[in-house]
Write a protein that holds these residues in place. Sequence first.
Motif, short mmCIF file in Angstrom:
data_model
loop_
_atom_site.label_atom_id
_atom_site.label_comp_id
_atom_site.label_asym_id
_atom_site.label_seq_id
_atom_site.Cartn_x
_atom_site.Cartn_y
_atom_site.Cartn_z
N LEU A 182 28.00 -1.50 45.21
CA LEU A 182 27.17 -1.91 44.08
C LEU A 182 25.68 -1.68 44.32
O LEU A 182 24.92 -1.48 43.36
N ASN A 237 22.46 3.26 44.48
CA ASN A 237 21.98 3.66 43.16
C ASN A 237 22.85 4.70 42.49
O ASN A 237 23.02 4.71 41.27
N HIS A 290 25.88 4.95 42.34
CA HIS A 290 27.18 4.42 41.92
C HIS A 290 27.10 3.66 40.60
O HIS A 290 28.03 2.94 40.24
N ASN A 291 26.01 3.82 39.88
CA ASN A 291 25.83 3.04 38.65
C ASN A 291 26.06 3.85 37.38
O ASN A 291 25.88 3.32 36.27
N GLN A 292 26.48 5.09 37.51
CA GLN A 292 26.68 5.94 36.33
C GLN A 292 28.14 6.37 36.27
O GLN A 292 28.95 6.07 37.13
N ASN A 301 35.65 2.56 36.44
CA ASN A 301 34.31 2.16 36.87
C ASN A 301 33.96 2.71 38.25
O ASN A 301 34.78 2.73 39.16
N THR A 302 32.73 3.16 38.38
CA THR A 302 32.27 3.89 39.56
C THR A 302 32.18 3.04 40.82
O THR A 302 32.76 3.41 41.85
N PRO A 303 31.45 1.90 40.82
CA PRO A 303 31.27 1.21 42.10
C PRO A 303 32.56 0.72 42.73
O PRO A 303 32.72 0.79 43.95
#
Length: 447
Positions: free
Chosen positions: A72, A75, A77-79, A301-303
Amino acid sequence: MALSTKVGNTSQTETAPEGRLPQASPIYSATGLDVWTMMNQVAASVGAVNLGQGFMSYPPKDFIRQAAQDALVENTHNQYAPPRGRPGLLEQLAVRFSERLGRDIDSGNEVSVHAGANEALLSVFTAFLEHGQDHEVILMEPAFDQYTPNIAMAGGVPVYVPLRIRDGCDAATRNVSSDDWRLNMAELEAAITPKTRIIVLNTPHNPVGKVFTRDELALIGAVAERHNLLIVADEVYEHLTFGRDHVSIATLPRMWERTVTVGSAGKLFGVTGWRVGWAVGPAALIRPTLAAHTRIVFTSNTPLQEGVASALRQAAHNGFFAIQREEYLRRRDRLMAIFADIGLPCVVPDGAYYLLVNASAVRARIPTDYAFPDFITERGANFKLVYFFIKEFGVSGIPPTEFYSDAHKDLANDYIRFAFCKTEEGLEAAAERLQTLKQFLRGPAQA
């Protein structure tokens, strides 16, 4: 209601037709309160110990939580993740399944990441069933309650073949093995028509706990090959077996080409809220599955994909799966001992984390004038049994008739499903509550 419209350069006023709004699809309009919400509400009304829904009542291991926390704060991993999945997770899944399936898995073509195993299943059904064609899907009952609506949403028709307890087993008075629940191959053959496209195979099985043997899988595979059917292998409990080895049907001769294997980080690591799942199979089957997934949710979801990738890397070296299996085995044995002390027999599960308890002795003693709410009565005898059990003894379970079609519900009327993915304190609280059941069972059965 007046609506203003413009035709050319002239404004006109139209009146909307009176009457009802468009009606919902029958798939949804005919659906009542889901069993999980219903029984959780009943449990909450009496402060019951919740052994119903299969979520963990304890936190995941520290390294798993830390993997998510680390992901999380990165940075990048937020897209959006690529629809197929994050490269790191795809690579780890390819490594894991190359070992489990005994073949080299191509992470770029033979794996897709999904928003939980349920969405992976929906994506497969959407990819291979067509609206208006009445394509059929074979489900072995009891069948996880999401299968049927997923198939209907994809335009398919579920066809049900029940597992049956083998002759000679007195399940009402003594424990039986989950291996005693058998698939009748003649019934399976009889259920197949020219419209059949898919067989869904759940092993280890929810809620029975059956782990299909290699010989049983070979028979199912032979039917699929003879009729040129796909196999969707729901193997979310692959790591939870007790004294019996899990065998993936995709490892059998000529089965890889027709099998999509579905898995779940939620079940693998005890993080059901993360909603990360996957599908593994030949490129020819994963490609349309991925295309359907892209239109259903686009991406997972990415993270948490990155968190799962990290957890898989660490679990390969820290003994996590063996430790977890032993922890679940102790919980299983404790819950079985609790019901043995009371005098209720169960189906001894070889896999997953559910216990089917035969409560026919309880059902026989429910007062004939007991007041059941309408929302329970309309769902049948098994719902009444579970409602009575929760209200009177303060421990919640799930009515397994929810896992059956109407034609076969009677097979489960005497059972209650309990989950043992709970803390030791929770199991001991259940044991204390259930002492009142001992006294109840000494009373006479109702005429």
